[in-house]
Design an enzyme around this catalytic site. Structure first.
Site, PDB file in Angstrom:
ATOM      1  N   SER A  19       0.923  -1.212  -0.042  1.00 39.37           N
ATOM      2  CA  SER A  19      -0.095   0.008  -0.057  1.00 39.37           C
ATOM      3  C   SER A  19       0.869   1.220   0.012  1.00 39.37           C
ATOM      4  CB  SER A  19      -0.993  -0.070   1.108  1.00 39.37           C
ATOM      5  OG  SER A  19      -1.339   1.234   1.342  1.00 39.37           O
ATOM      6  N   TYR A  32      -1.272  -0.453  10.400  1.00 48.67           N
ATOM      7  CA  TYR A  32      -1.382  -0.718   8.867  1.00 48.67           C
ATOM      8  C   TYR A  32      -0.137  -0.512   8.243  1.00 48.67           C
ATOM      9  CZ  TYR A  32      -3.753  -0.924   4.414  1.00 48.67           C
ATOM     10  OH  TYR A  32      -3.903  -1.267   3.033  1.00 48.67           O
ATOM     11  N   ALA A  34       2.811  -0.042   9.333  1.00 48.15           N
ATOM     12  CA  ALA A  34       3.931  -0.693   9.596  1.00 48.15           C
ATOM     13  C   ALA A  34       3.672  -2.112   8.942  1.00 48.15           C
ATOM     14  CB  ALA A  34       4.205  -1.057  10.966  1.00 48.15           C
TER      15      ALA A  34
END
Length: 130
Positions: A19, A32, A34
């Site tokens: 992402s 998220y 990490a």
């Protein structure tokens, strides 16, 4: 078309979903962010360890207008986010899928160890964190 996806025995492609959050931090998403950063480094390491038989790549989408994403946004929220994206819209799921299909094909036979960002230009100017 199926000939483009004809892996040789003992070879293959691993495609992972990262992402833009793994590349540029977003407030309130530490867990998220990490995990997606971990996917990015895992991709690079696996590409080194599994070459030359297996290719490993990741795709880092920005905003994608899935039914779940759309349900979370009011029209005003969607417009506000779209204004930050140079292409002025969220990606369509099929646009992300097309990149996965390309990377899985023999047309991408030299692609490994890389993360492909597909975000409408959002991170080009560091806009993701604003």
């Amino acid at each position: 078309m199926w000939e483009r996806f004809s892996a040789k025995p003992g070879s293959g492609v691993i495609l992972q979903t990262a992402s833009t959050n793994g590349q540029v931090g977003q407030p309130y998403y530490a867990d998220y962010n990490a995990t997606k950063a971990g996917v990015i480094e895992l991709t690079k390491t696996m590409a080194l360890e599994l070459a030359p038989k297996v290719r490993v790549c990741a795709i880092a989408p920005g905003y994608v207008l899935t039914p779940m994403q759309r349900a979370e946004y009011t029209d005003a929220m969607l417009e506000e986010v779209n204004r930050k994206i140079p292409l002025r819209r969220h990606a369509k799921p099929e646009e992300i899928a097309a990149l996965f299909a390309f990377l899985a094909s023999d047309d991408a036979a030299y692609a490994t160890g890389h993360v492909y960002t597909i975000d409408g230009g959002e991170t080009a100017g560091g806009l993701a964190s604003r």
